[in-house]
Design a protein around this motif. Structure first.
Motif, mmCIF file in Angstrom:
data_model
loop_
_atom_site.group_PDB
_atom_site.id
_atom_site.type_symbol
_atom_site.label_atom_id
_atom_site.label_comp_id
_atom_site.label_asym_id
_atom_site.label_seq_id
_atom_site.Cartn_x
_atom_site.Cartn_y
_atom_site.Cartn_z
ATOM 1 N N ARG A 153 0.834 -1.205 0.000
ATOM 2 C CA ARG A 153 0.000 0.000 0.000
ATOM 3 C C ARG A 153 0.866 1.251 0.000
ATOM 4 N NH1 ARG A 153 -4.723 0.705 4.421
ATOM 5 N NH2 ARG A 153 -5.759 -0.695 2.940
ATOM 6 N N ILE A 154 1.896 1.275 0.828
ATOM 7 C CA ILE A 154 2.778 2.447 0.901
ATOM 8 C C ILE A 154 3.471 2.685 -0.435
ATOM 9 C CG2 ILE A 154 4.904 3.317 1.954
ATOM 10 C CD1 ILE A 154 4.005 1.889 4.548
ATOM 11 N N ALA A 155 3.879 1.582 -1.093
ATOM 12 C CA ALA A 155 4.593 1.688 -2.372
ATOM 13 C C ALA A 155 3.650 1.870 -3.555
ATOM 14 C CB ALA A 155 5.443 0.430 -2.585
ATOM 15 N N ASN A 156 2.340 1.869 -3.282
ATOM 16 C CA ASN A 156 1.338 1.974 -4.351
ATOM 17 C C ASN A 156 1.529 0.861 -5.378
ATOM 18 O OD1 ASN A 156 -0.948 3.170 -5.501
ATOM 19 N ND2 ASN A 156 0.283 4.445 -6.876
ATOM 20 N N ALA A 157 1.852 -0.337 -4.889
ATOM 21 C CA ALA A 157 2.067 -1.499 -5.752
ATOM 22 C C ALA A 157 0.782 -2.302 -5.877
ATOM 23 C CB ALA A 157 3.174 -2.381 -5.176
ATOM 24 N N ASP A 158 0.654 -3.056 -6.963
ATOM 25 C CA ASP A 158 -0.602 -3.780 -7.200
ATOM 26 C C ASP A 158 -0.485 -5.282 -6.968
ATOM 27 O OD1 ASP A 158 0.904 -4.527 -9.376
ATOM 28 O OD2 ASP A 158 -0.615 -4.008 -10.879
ATOM 29 N N TRP A 159 0.634 -5.740 -6.384
ATOM 30 C CA TRP A 159 0.718 -7.172 -6.092
ATOM 31 C C TRP A 159 -0.087 -7.502 -4.833
ATOM 32 C CZ3 TRP A 159 3.085 -7.510 -1.355
ATOM 33 C CH2 TRP A 159 4.053 -6.556 -1.029
ATOM 34 N N ASN A 160 -0.463 -8.774 -4.723
ATOM 35 C CA ASN A 160 -1.275 -9.241 -3.600
ATOM 36 C C ASN A 160 -0.466 -10.175 -2.704
ATOM 37 O OD1 ASN A 160 -3.888 -8.044 -4.315
ATOM 38 N ND2 ASN A 160 -3.786 -9.410 -6.084
ATOM 39 N N THR A 161 -0.924 -10.313 -1.484
ATOM 40 C CA THR A 161 -0.272 -11.184 -0.507
ATOM 41 C C THR A 161 -1.236 -12.289 -0.110
ATOM 42 O OG1 THR A 161 0.957 -9.295 0.372
ATOM 43 C CG2 THR A 161 0.925 -11.297 1.702
ATOM 44 N N TYR A 162 -0.735 -13.527 -0.157
ATOM 45 C CA TYR A 162 -1.513 -14.700 0.229
ATOM 46 C C TYR A 162 -0.746 -15.445 1.314
ATOM 47 C CZ TYR A 162 -3.728 -13.635 -4.230
ATOM 48 O OH TYR A 162 -4.366 -12.986 -5.265
ATOM 49 N N VAL A 163 -1.457 -15.860 2.353
ATOM 50 C CA VAL A 163 -0.826 -16.600 3.439
ATOM 51 C C VAL A 163 -1.659 -17.838 3.723
ATOM 52 C CG1 VAL A 163 -1.965 -15.158 5.179
ATOM 53 C CG2 VAL A 163 0.039 -16.505 5.812
ATOM 54 N N VAL A 164 -0.987 -18.983 3.837
ATOM 55 C CA VAL A 164 -1.653 -20.246 4.177
ATOM 56 C C VAL A 164 -1.275 -20.594 5.610
ATOM 57 C CG1 VAL A 164 -1.916 -22.689 3.622
ATOM 58 C CG2 VAL A 164 -1.537 -21.017 1.776
ATOM 59 N N THR A 165 -2.274 -20.694 6.464
ATOM 60 C CA THR A 165 -2.023 -21.045 7.858
ATOM 61 C C THR A 165 -2.642 -22.407 8.168
ATOM 62 O OG1 THR A 165 -4.053 -20.161 8.854
ATOM 63 C CG2 THR A 165 -2.256 -18.602 8.450
ATOM 64 N N GLY A 166 -2.115 -23.057 9.190
ATOM 65 C CA GLY A 166 -2.806 -24.199 9.753
ATOM 66 C C GLY A 166 -3.922 -23.727 10.668
ATOM 67 N N ASP A 167 -4.841 -24.630 11.010
ATOM 68 C CA ASP A 167 -5.891 -24.215 11.932
ATOM 69 C C ASP A 167 -5.399 -24.245 13.375
ATOM 70 O OD1 ASP A 167 -5.800 -27.006 11.834
ATOM 71 O OD2 ASP A 167 -7.948 -27.264 11.528
ATOM 72 N N GLY A 168 -4.648 -25.270 13.764
ATOM 73 C CA GLY A 168 -4.073 -25.280 15.110
ATOM 74 C C GLY A 168 -3.195 -24.069 15.360
ATOM 75 N N GLU A 169 -2.553 -23.597 14.300
ATOM 76 C CA GLU A 169 -1.699 -22.412 14.394
ATOM 77 C C GLU A 169 -2.479 -21.182 14.836
ATOM 78 O OE1 GLU A 169 1.187 -19.819 11.375
ATOM 79 O OE2 GLU A 169 0.086 -21.572 10.631
ATOM 80 N N LEU A 170 -3.768 -21.136 14.543
ATOM 81 C CA LEU A 170 -4.579 -19.975 14.912
ATOM 82 C C LEU A 170 -4.881 -19.913 16.403
ATOM 83 C CD1 LEU A 170 -7.023 -19.676 11.897
ATOM 84 C CD2 LEU A 170 -4.952 -18.371 12.355
ATOM 85 N N GLN A 171 -4.360 -20.861 17.163
ATOM 86 C CA GLN A 171 -4.422 -20.752 18.618
ATOM 87 C C GLN A 171 -3.336 -19.809 19.153
ATOM 88 O OE1 GLN A 171 -4.028 -24.903 19.486
ATOM 89 N NE2 GLN A 171 -6.107 -25.392 18.854
ATOM 90 N N GLU A 172 -2.445 -19.364 18.270
ATOM 91 C CA GLU A 172 -1.395 -18.407 18.643
ATOM 92 C C GLU A 172 -1.966 -16.991 18.663
ATOM 93 O OE1 GLU A 172 1.691 -19.106 19.436
ATOM 94 O OE2 GLU A 172 2.060 -21.134 18.683
ATOM 95 N N GLY A 173 -1.755 -16.277 19.746
ATOM 96 C CA GLY A 173 -2.311 -14.934 19.883
ATOM 97 C C GLY A 173 -1.780 -13.930 18.897
ATOM 98 N N SER A 174 -0.552 -14.103 18.417
ATOM 99 C CA SER A 174 0.026 -13.164 17.455
ATOM 100 C C SER A 174 -0.817 -13.070 16.188
ATOM 101 C CB SER A 174 1.452 -13.586 17.095
ATOM 102 O OG SER A 174 1.487 -14.931 16.642
ATOM 103 N N ASN A 175 -1.456 -14.179 15.798
ATOM 104 C CA ASN A 175 -2.311 -14.148 14.617
ATOM 105 C C ASN A 175 -3.483 -13.194 14.809
ATOM 106 O OD1 ASN A 175 -1.078 -16.073 12.800
ATOM 107 N ND2 ASN A 175 -1.647 -17.642 14.281
#
Length: 290
Positions: A153-175
Motif C-alpha cells: 500500500r505504501i509503495a502503491n504497488a498492485d501485487w497481492n499477498t496470500y498466506v496459508v495457515t494451519g488451523d491449530g496455528e490460529l491458537q497463537e495470539g500473534s495471529n
C-alpha cells in the motif's frame, strides 16, 4: 530410518515424475503430481510431515496454477505476488509445488533435509529463492503477511499477498493481533487461506483449544470470510480470487492425509513415514485418481 530405501523409491517413481516443470493443463493434474512428489520425497528422506503436506496440496495447486503472479526465472521480481506458507512444517508440499513450477529441480528436491541442502525441514528464505520469509515457529506468517500488504500500500504497488495457515496455528495470539490490525486497515490485498483439517500434532483442534466458529471470528475483526471444501478446486479458485473491500479469509475444510486412505484423519500421520509396502499402496491410490 523407518521409510523405504531411496533406490527402491526412485525406481518405483522414475516413470511417474515429470521432467518438465511447467506442463500442467489444470490444478487437479498438478495436485496429483504434487502428491506423488510428497510421497517420494518423504520416503527417500525418512522424515517429514506427510499428513499436513497432503492436506494442503490442493490449496497450493490452485494458488500456483490459477492465482499467483510469479516468475521462476526471476524469483525476486518486484511485481510478483507474495505467498507465505505459515505452516512451515508442510515444507515438502511447498518444495514439491515449487519443483513442478520451475523453482527447483527434481534432483534438488531429493536432497530434502540432507546435510548442506537448501531444503530445510522448514523453509528458509536466505537459502532458497521463492521463499518470502522463514516459517516453522507457528504464528509468524500471518503477521509478516500483514506487514507485506502494508508495504504494498505504501509503495502503491498492485501485487497481492496470500498466506496459508494451519488451523491449530490460529491458537497463537500473534495471529489475532495481526487479524485485528488488518481488519482495521482494510487491507484488501491480503488473503488468508486456513488449512482447516481439524487436527494438530497430537489431537483434534477442538479438543485442544476450540476455534469454531472460525468464520464469525474473522468477520468480527473486520474481514470477509467464507467456508469452503478445501479439496474442491473450483470452490478454492472462486473464493481466493473473490474481490472485496476487506481482507479475505478462506476457511478451507480439508482432510489430513488427503488422498491416501490409511492416512486420512489420523493424527499419527502428522509426521509418520510410510514403510515400503505403505508407500506402494499410497502411490497406487494417488495414481488411481487420474
Amino acid at each position: 530410518w523407518v521409510g523405504c530405501s531411496a533406490g527402491w523409491v526412485l525406481e518405483a517413481l522414475k516413470h511417474e515424475t515429470p521432467s518438465d516443470a511447467r506442463f500442467f493443463v489444470n490444478s487437479e493434474e498438478q495436485a496429483r503430481s504434487i502428491r506423488r512428489l510428497i510421497l517420494e520425497t518423504i520416503s527417500v528422506a525418512g522424515l517429514g510431515h506427510i499428513g499436513s503436506d497432503l492436506s494442503v496440496t490442493d490449496i497450493l495447486a490452485v494458488l500456483y496454477t490459477d492465482v499467483l503472479r510469479l516468475d521462476p526465472e526471476r524469483p525476486q521480481w518486484p511485481d510478483r505476488d507474495r505467498l507465505i506458507v505459515s505452516k512451515g512444517h508442510a515444507a515438502v508440499a511447498l518444495y514439491s509445488t515449487m519443483t513442478l513450477n520451475g523453482f527447483l529441480t527434481h534432483d534438488e528436491l531429493m536432497t530434502f533435509a540432507q546435510r548442506h541442502s537448501r531444503l530445510n525441514g522448514h523453509p528458509a528464505r536466505a537459502k532458497l529463492p521463492g521463499i518470502e520469509t522463514c516459517t516453522g515457529p507457528l504464528g509468524h506468517g500471518l503477521p509478516v503477511s500483514v506487514g507485506m500488504t502494508v508495504g504494498a500500500r505504501i509503495a502503491n504497488a498492485d501485487w497481492n499477498t496470500y498466506v496459508v495457515t494451519g488451523d491449530g496455528e490460529l491458537q497463537e495470539g500473534s495471529n489475532w493481533e495481526a487479524i485485528m490490525f488488518a481488519g482495521h486497515q482494510q487491507l484488501t490485498g491480503l488473503t488468508c487461506i486456513v488449512d482447516r483439517n481439524r487436527l494438530q500434532q497430537g489431537a483434534l483442534t477442538e479438543e485442544t483449544n476450540s476455534l469454531d466458529p472460525l468464520d464469525a471470528k474473522f468477520e468480527a475483526f473486520g474481514w470477509d470470510a467464507t467456508v469452503i471444501d478445501g479439496h474442491d478446486h473450483d470452490a478454492l479458485r472462486e473464493a481466493i480470487l473473490a474481490a472485496g473491500a476487506k481482507p479475505r479469509a478462506v476457511i478451507a475444510e480439508t482432510t489430513k492425509g488427503k488422498g491416501v486412505s490409511f492416512m486420512e484423519n489420523l493424527a499419527a500421520w502428522h509426521h509418520k513415514v510410510p514403510s515400503a509396502d505403505q508407500f506402494a499402496q499410497a502411490l497406487a491410490e494417488v495414481n488411481a485418481t487420474r
